[in-house]
Design a protein around this motif. Sequence first.
Motif, short mmCIF file in Angstrom:
data_model
loop_
_atom_site.label_atom_id
_atom_site.label_comp_id
_atom_site.label_asym_id
_atom_site.label_seq_id
_atom_site.Cartn_x
_atom_site.Cartn_y
_atom_site.Cartn_z
N GLY A 19 -9.82 -9.12 7.11
CA GLY A 19 -9.63 -8.18 8.21
C GLY A 19 -10.34 -6.86 7.94
O GLY A 19 -11.02 -6.32 8.82
N VAL A 20 -10.19 -6.34 6.75
CA VAL A 20 -10.87 -5.09 6.39
C VAL A 20 -12.38 -5.27 6.45
O VAL A 20 -13.11 -4.40 6.93
N ALA A 21 -12.87 -6.42 6.01
CA ALA A 21 -14.32 -6.69 6.02
C ALA A 21 -14.88 -6.66 7.44
O ALA A 21 -16.02 -6.24 7.65
N HIS A 22 -14.09 -7.07 8.42
CA HIS A 22 -14.55 -7.04 9.82
C HIS A 22 -14.84 -5.61 10.28
O HIS A 22 -15.69 -5.39 11.13
N ALA A 24 -15.38 -2.98 7.92
CA ALA A 24 -16.29 -2.36 6.95
C ALA A 24 -17.73 -2.83 7.12
O ALA A 24 -18.66 -2.05 6.91
N ALA A 25 -17.93 -4.09 7.48
CA ALA A 25 -19.28 -4.65 7.62
C ALA A 25 -19.31 -5.54 8.87
O ALA A 25 -19.45 -6.76 8.77
N PRO A 26 -19.19 -4.94 10.06
CA PRO A 26 -19.06 -5.75 11.28
C PRO A 26 -20.31 -6.54 11.68
O PRO A 26 -20.19 -7.56 12.35
N TYR A 46 -14.04 -6.81 15.99
CA TYR A 46 -12.93 -5.91 15.73
C TYR A 46 -11.59 -6.57 16.09
O TYR A 46 -10.60 -6.41 15.37
N ALA A 47 -11.57 -7.30 17.19
CA ALA A 47 -10.33 -7.97 17.59
C ALA A 47 -9.89 -8.99 16.54
O ALA A 47 -8.70 -9.05 16.18
#
Length: 142
Positions: A19-22, A24-26, A46-47
Amino acid sequence: MPRSQRSPLLLAGLLATAGVAHFAAPRQFDAIVPRSLPGSPRAWTYASGAVELALAAGLAVPRTRRATARATAAFFVGVFPANVRMALDWADRPAPLRTAAWARLPLQAPLVLWARGVARRAPAGPPDTVRPGLPRPASPPA
């Protein structure tokens, strides 16, 4: 801590990291959003990251663990098309990346089974809300 108590927390950690990776590095996640979905890929990135963070939080709390683990299994099934899309779209990438994309696909099954196992081992309902050492509320007269 017994394995049965660690398992939901490890799964929560995996989901929290993803989730954090989404966020931090979308860009890497935008690239695998199926083009058939309406809206912008970034919104879907993001969703899905927010959903992963919410699932992680739900798995960490024993009271919500069973329902959240079932939702986690459904989520893993639901994102499978994005993983397939990534594997197909990466046909022109270097061989190691193509291999990694295709190797991800069979990993979804163990994730679904892990989440289902967490759901099976979670308490069936909310735990007793009475704290140890405190008297239980009186039952209404019959």
